[in-house]
Design a protein around this motif. Structure first.
Motif, PDB file in Angstrom:
ATOM      1  N   GLY A 180       0.998  -1.143  -0.126  1.00  0.00           N
ATOM      2  CA  GLY A 180       0.014  -0.100  -0.027  1.00  0.00           C
ATOM      3  C   GLY A 180       0.935   1.254  -0.014  1.00  0.00           C
ATOM      4  O   GLY A 180       1.954   1.015  -0.518  1.00  0.00           O
ATOM      5  N   VAL A 181       0.438   2.321   0.559  1.00  0.00           N
ATOM      6  CA  VAL A 181       1.206   3.560   0.636  1.00  0.00           C
ATOM      7  C   VAL A 181       2.056   3.429   1.782  1.00  0.00           C
ATOM      8  O   VAL A 181       1.591   3.270   2.946  1.00  0.00           O
ATOM      9  CB  VAL A 181       0.160   4.895   0.517  1.00  0.00           C
ATOM     10  CG1 VAL A 181       1.207   5.936   0.714  1.00  0.00           C
ATOM     11  CG2 VAL A 181      -0.480   4.959  -0.636  1.00  0.00           C
ATOM     12  N   CYS A 182       3.233   3.651   1.752  1.00  0.00           N
ATOM     13  CA  CYS A 182       4.097   3.640   3.204  1.00  0.00           C
ATOM     14  C   CYS A 182       4.791   5.086   3.432  1.00  0.00           C
ATOM     15  O   CYS A 182       4.794   5.834   2.411  1.00  0.00           O
ATOM     16  CB  CYS A 182       5.148   2.646   2.924  1.00  0.00           C
ATOM     17  SG  CYS A 182       4.484   1.049   2.793  1.00  0.00           S
ATOM     18  N   GLU A 183       5.282   5.209   4.589  1.00  0.00           N
ATOM     19  CA  GLU A 183       5.941   6.399   4.823  1.00  0.00           C
ATOM     20  C   GLU A 183       7.135   6.624   4.266  1.00  0.00           C
ATOM     21  O   GLU A 183       7.733   7.731   3.957  1.00  0.00           O
ATOM     22  CB  GLU A 183       6.128   6.556   6.446  1.00  0.00           C
ATOM     23  CG  GLU A 183       4.962   6.835   7.206  1.00  0.00           C
ATOM     24  CD  GLU A 183       5.369   7.080   8.723  1.00  0.00           C
ATOM     25  OE1 GLU A 183       4.685   8.224   9.165  1.00  0.00           O
ATOM     26  OE2 GLU A 183       6.058   6.713   9.165  1.00  0.00           O
ATOM     27  N   SER A 184       8.034   5.527   3.919  1.00  0.00           N
ATOM     28  CA  SER A 184       8.876   5.483   2.965  1.00  0.00           C
ATOM     29  C   SER A 184       8.852   4.351   1.974  1.00  0.00           C
ATOM     30  O   SER A 184       7.919   3.467   1.920  1.00  0.00           O
ATOM     31  CB  SER A 184      10.145   5.255   3.745  1.00  0.00           C
ATOM     32  OG  SER A 184      10.115   4.142   4.641  1.00  0.00           O
ATOM     33  N   ASP A 185       9.802   4.389   1.017  1.00  0.00           N
ATOM     34  CA  ASP A 185       9.741   3.364  -0.104  1.00  0.00           C
ATOM     35  C   ASP A 185       9.992   1.874   0.337  1.00  0.00           C
ATOM     36  O   ASP A 185      10.985   1.405   0.768  1.00  0.00           O
ATOM     37  CB  ASP A 185      10.589   3.769  -1.336  1.00  0.00           C
ATOM     38  CG  ASP A 185      10.553   2.717  -2.519  1.00  0.00           C
ATOM     39  OD1 ASP A 185       9.790   1.663  -2.360  1.00  0.00           O
ATOM     40  OD2 ASP A 185      11.011   3.177  -3.506  1.00  0.00           O
ATOM     41  N   PRO A 186       8.884   1.153   0.258  1.00  0.00           N
ATOM     42  CA  PRO A 186       8.934  -0.251   0.920  1.00  0.00           C
ATOM     43  C   PRO A 186       9.897  -0.966   0.207  1.00  0.00           C
ATOM     44  O   PRO A 186      10.467  -2.372   0.828  1.00  0.00           O
ATOM     45  CB  PRO A 186       7.405  -0.586   0.912  1.00  0.00           C
ATOM     46  CG  PRO A 186       7.085  -0.071  -0.194  1.00  0.00           C
ATOM     47  CD  PRO A 186       7.544   1.351  -0.128  1.00  0.00           C
ATOM     48  N   ILE A 188      12.840  -0.235  -0.728  1.00  0.00           N
ATOM     49  CA  ILE A 188      14.266   0.352  -0.182  1.00  0.00           C
ATOM     50  C   ILE A 188      14.413  -0.184   1.513  1.00  0.00           C
ATOM     51  O   ILE A 188      15.339  -0.710   1.790  1.00  0.00           O
ATOM     52  CB  ILE A 188      14.558   1.781  -0.463  1.00  0.00           C
ATOM     53  CG1 ILE A 188      14.630   1.782  -1.990  1.00  0.00           C
ATOM     54  CG2 ILE A 188      15.915   1.910   0.042  1.00  0.00           C
ATOM     55  CD1 ILE A 188      14.652   3.294  -2.576  1.00  0.00           C
ATOM     56  N   ASP A 189      13.152   0.222   2.070  1.00  0.00           N
ATOM     57  CA  ASP A 189      13.176   0.289   3.485  1.00  0.00           C
ATOM     58  C   ASP A 189      12.226  -0.730   3.901  1.00  0.00           C
ATOM     59  O   ASP A 189      11.000  -0.799   3.767  1.00  0.00           O
ATOM     60  CB  ASP A 189      12.764   1.831   3.982  1.00  0.00           C
ATOM     61  CG  ASP A 189      12.419   1.878   5.506  1.00  0.00           C
ATOM     62  OD1 ASP A 189      13.013   0.964   6.099  1.00  0.00           O
ATOM     63  OD2 ASP A 189      12.159   2.848   5.890  1.00  0.00           O
ATOM     64  N   ASP A 190      12.842  -1.770   4.528  1.00  0.00           N
ATOM     65  CA  ASP A 190      12.223  -2.774   5.047  1.00  0.00           C
ATOM     66  C   ASP A 190      11.067  -2.681   6.152  1.00  0.00           C
ATOM     67  O   ASP A 190      10.242  -3.325   6.345  1.00  0.00           O
ATOM     68  CB  ASP A 190      13.019  -4.146   5.454  1.00  0.00           C
ATOM     69  CG  ASP A 190      13.676  -4.958   4.209  1.00  0.00           C
ATOM     70  OD1 ASP A 190      13.185  -4.683   3.254  1.00  0.00           O
ATOM     71  OD2 ASP A 190      14.756  -5.721   4.702  1.00  0.00           O
ATOM     72  N   GLN A 207       3.190  13.511  -0.635  1.00  0.00           N
ATOM     73  CA  GLN A 207       3.516  13.335  -1.825  1.00  0.00           C
ATOM     74  C   GLN A 207       5.043  13.820  -1.999  1.00  0.00           C
ATOM     75  O   GLN A 207       5.824  13.278  -2.717  1.00  0.00           O
ATOM     76  CB  GLN A 207       2.833  14.241  -2.855  1.00  0.00           C
ATOM     77  CG  GLN A 207       1.525  13.488  -3.265  1.00  0.00           C
ATOM     78  CD  GLN A 207       0.527  14.032  -4.062  1.00  0.00           C
ATOM     79  OE1 GLN A 207       0.381  15.334  -3.845  1.00  0.00           O
ATOM     80  NE2 GLN A 207      -0.096  13.300  -5.135  1.00  0.00           N
ATOM     81  N   VAL A 208       5.490  14.839  -1.236  1.00  0.00           N
ATOM     82  CA  VAL A 208       7.043  15.307  -1.166  1.00  0.00           C
ATOM     83  C   VAL A 208       7.849  14.103  -0.737  1.00  0.00           C
ATOM     84  O   VAL A 208       9.004  14.233  -1.066  1.00  0.00           O
ATOM     85  CB  VAL A 208       7.170  16.643  -0.653  1.00  0.00           C
ATOM     86  CG1 VAL A 208       6.453  17.650  -1.335  1.00  0.00           C
ATOM     87  CG2 VAL A 208       6.534  16.576   0.632  1.00  0.00           C
ATOM     88  N   ARG A 209       7.259  13.224   0.319  1.00  0.00           N
ATOM     89  CA  ARG A 209       8.077  12.106   0.924  1.00  0.00           C
ATOM     90  C   ARG A 209       8.368  11.181   0.221  1.00  0.00           C
ATOM     91  O   ARG A 209       9.245  10.141   0.429  1.00  0.00           O
ATOM     92  CB  ARG A 209       7.825  12.066   2.463  1.00  0.00           C
ATOM     93  CG  ARG A 209       7.631  13.202   3.267  1.00  0.00           C
ATOM     94  CD  ARG A 209       7.167  13.122   4.360  1.00  0.00           C
ATOM     95  NE  ARG A 209       7.378  12.065   5.295  1.00  0.00           N
ATOM     96  CZ  ARG A 209       6.262  11.586   6.375  1.00  0.00           C
ATOM     97  NH1 ARG A 209       5.142  12.334   6.623  1.00  0.00           N
ATOM     98  NH2 ARG A 209       6.640  10.353   6.812  1.00  0.00           N
ATOM     99  N   LEU A 210       7.482  10.860  -0.675  1.00  0.00           N
ATOM    100  CA  LEU A 210       7.365   9.670  -1.587  1.00  0.00           C
ATOM    101  C   LEU A 210       8.418   9.594  -2.466  1.00  0.00           C
ATOM    102  O   LEU A 210       8.782  10.402  -3.281  1.00  0.00           O
ATOM    103  CB  LEU A 210       6.262   9.181  -2.038  1.00  0.00           C
ATOM    104  CG  LEU A 210       5.190   8.577  -1.333  1.00  0.00           C
ATOM    105  CD1 LEU A 210       3.839   8.716  -1.970  1.00  0.00           C
ATOM    106  CD2 LEU A 210       5.440   7.260  -0.797  1.00  0.00           C
ATOM    107  N   GLY A 211       9.233   8.525  -2.763  1.00  0.00           N
ATOM    108  CA  GLY A 211      10.495   8.592  -3.590  1.00  0.00           C
ATOM    109  C   GLY A 211      10.186   8.063  -4.853  1.00  0.00           C
ATOM    110  O   GLY A 211       8.902   7.944  -5.464  1.00  0.00           O
ATOM    111  N   LYS A 212      11.107   8.302  -5.867  1.00  0.00           N
ATOM    112  CA  LYS A 212      10.862   7.837  -7.518  1.00  0.00           C
ATOM    113  C   LYS A 212      10.754   6.595  -7.503  1.00  0.00           C
ATOM    114  O   LYS A 212      11.291   5.537  -6.804  1.00  0.00           O
ATOM    115  CB  LYS A 212      12.147   8.132  -8.101  1.00  0.00           C
ATOM    116  CG  LYS A 212      12.431   9.780  -8.329  1.00  0.00           C
ATOM    117  CD  LYS A 212      13.544  10.225  -9.136  1.00  0.00           C
ATOM    118  CE  LYS A 212      13.440  11.547  -9.599  1.00  0.00           C
ATOM    119  NZ  LYS A 212      14.704  12.101 -10.132  1.00  0.00           N
ATOM    120  N   PRO A 213       9.910   5.943  -8.614  1.00  0.00           N
ATOM    121  CA  PRO A 213       9.639   4.521  -8.799  1.00  0.00           C
ATOM    122  C   PRO A 213      10.996   3.989  -8.899  1.00  0.00           C
ATOM    123  O   PRO A 213      11.952   4.547  -9.640  1.00  0.00           O
ATOM    124  CB  PRO A 213       8.979   4.448 -10.184  1.00  0.00           C
ATOM    125  CG  PRO A 213       9.035   6.052 -10.723  1.00  0.00           C
ATOM    126  CD  PRO A 213       9.344   6.951  -9.726  1.00  0.00           C
TER     127      PRO A 213
END
Lengths: 267, 267
Positions: A180-186, A188-190, A207-213
């Motif tokens: 789903g939508v996570c606080e950081s990129d799942p 990269i970040d377990d 939106q500003v906190r989500l990383g690039k695909p």
């Protein structure tokens, strides 16, 4: 004719049904499992949209189709890109036919045109009629004609949001390859914390906190996905983002049963 | 946007690209040869239509689709029939992409609806735009929605005639598996004399003398074919019927070179 009674628009991400690290690499086992779940759920008024994954995206990128027609040589690329998308859609439709689902594919590039990348002219009379008759239309991200750009790439996410809004769906379900939508990129970040409930205001902050695909995706990955969904959510259509790689998540979401994921509501 | 500059509508019969004595039996060698001839001819303003042969016809017949929706169980048959047509069309498009033809498939059931079996609502904006941009649209006989019958079967022949009329084509070319229109059925009578030039008045006289189609064909074989072409011929669009099984006949017809066959003109 009365309004089409669309209840749910379900998007299955290209990353779920294809291997995005390859090219033209379909995960037919996943396609088959999801077709089985959709059959089992037997949802009335369901429209399905799927992404392009390792079929559409590498071709669209190679020929720079999203940016529009700039040189003649791109035209063959347009033909090829649409063709490989019909191949992927064919594999999806094979699975539905095999599972005796009353599914019917609708070819976006045959019935709609965009203007600067946004759907501007959608001849949706057949689609509405299919829904009214109890068929399950299946659409997909596609290479389409554009009144300003010549042609472009239409993402499955824009289609999802457009269909939900214009067919007055009650809900959207988005099946992706993360939880789903996570606080950081799942990817990269377990320990990425899953956000189970979001409002549009929460989303803006995120939106500003989500990383690039993390891999090739001309439509922008999770960031693009969320941005596309906002107009439909603003109309009060809630969206549930689930991990469609996990068995029975699509089934449970369709049935309205509790399932891990992110629900986004207007407020 | 200016009118689409369609020059030629070419129909390739289902009996040419499939083995009609089988089921789901594509003649990929013939498909490949014809794609090569179309590439070599490089005709501007060309639209291609192909038939269903042993893909569409057996399914359409099994489920009685042409006569319309009479029981729920036919709906799965409709899904299957459309699906197998997309499989055949996929093989045709594979060949075009392989030969670097700027071809784009247009799915009839996605953009048109019939009324009592006749095309009544064709959202042809994408098709016209493709032609204007130099693409070669490829359509096919299909299972389609019908405002009176629920659904029905649209023949490639009706599509051919409709497109030629509505896109103001200069000519139609029809590739079949016999040499043209004969005084008797060439599949029964080896000495059947080929009629090289016919007017509409000649045609009327002939229609009673032509036999029934020799194998499964829900669209009526040669008799149905000719009846469908008349409205377009009445508008002054001449049609050349050729044997597309013979190498280079499609190529020569497209180039306007002399080729054995039957030409039908208004008068």
């Amino acid at each position: 004719m009365s309004e089409a009674r669309v209840n749910t628009v379900l998007k299955i991400g290209g990353s779920v049904i294809t291997d995005k690290s390859g090219e033209l690499a379909a995960k037919t086992n996943e396609i088959n499992r999801i077709a089985e779940e959709i059959k089992k759920a037997n949802t009335q008024g369901l429209v399905v949209v799927h992404g392009g994954g390792s079929f559409g995206h590498p071709y669209a990128q190679r020929y720079g189709l999203k940016e529009g027609l700039k040189q003649e040589s791109q035209k063959l690329g347009f033909s090829e890109t649409h063709h490989v998308m019909t191949v992927l859609n064919g594999l999806v439709m094979d699975a539905f036919v095999w599972h005796a689902v009353q599914a019917i594919s609708i070819t976006p590039s045959s019935c709609l045109i965009t203007e600067n990348g946004r759907i501007s002219d959608f001849a949706d009379a057949p689609l509405k009629r299919y829904v009214n008759m109890g068929f399950m239309p299946v659409l997909y991200g596609d290479a389409v004609l554009d009144t300003k750009l010549g042609f472009t790439i239409l993402s499955g996410d824009q289609l999802l949001s457009y269909l939900a809004s214009n067919l007055h769906a009650e809900r959207m379900i988005v099946g992706v390859d993360v939880d789903g939508v996570c606080e950081s990129d799942p990817k990269i970040d377990d320990d990425a914390r899953l956000l189970k409930n979001l409002t549009l205001q929460d989303l803006k902050k995120l939106q500003v906190r989500l990383g690039k695909p993390t891999s090739s995706d001309v439509t922008g990955g999770m960031l693009g996905k969320i941005a596309e969904l906002v107009p439909a959510v603003e109309k009060g259509i809630e969206v549930t983002i689930i991990n469609a790689m996990k068995p029975n998540y699509v089934y449970r979401a369709l049935k309205g049963d509790p399932v891990e994921g992110t629900v986004i509501r207007k407020e």
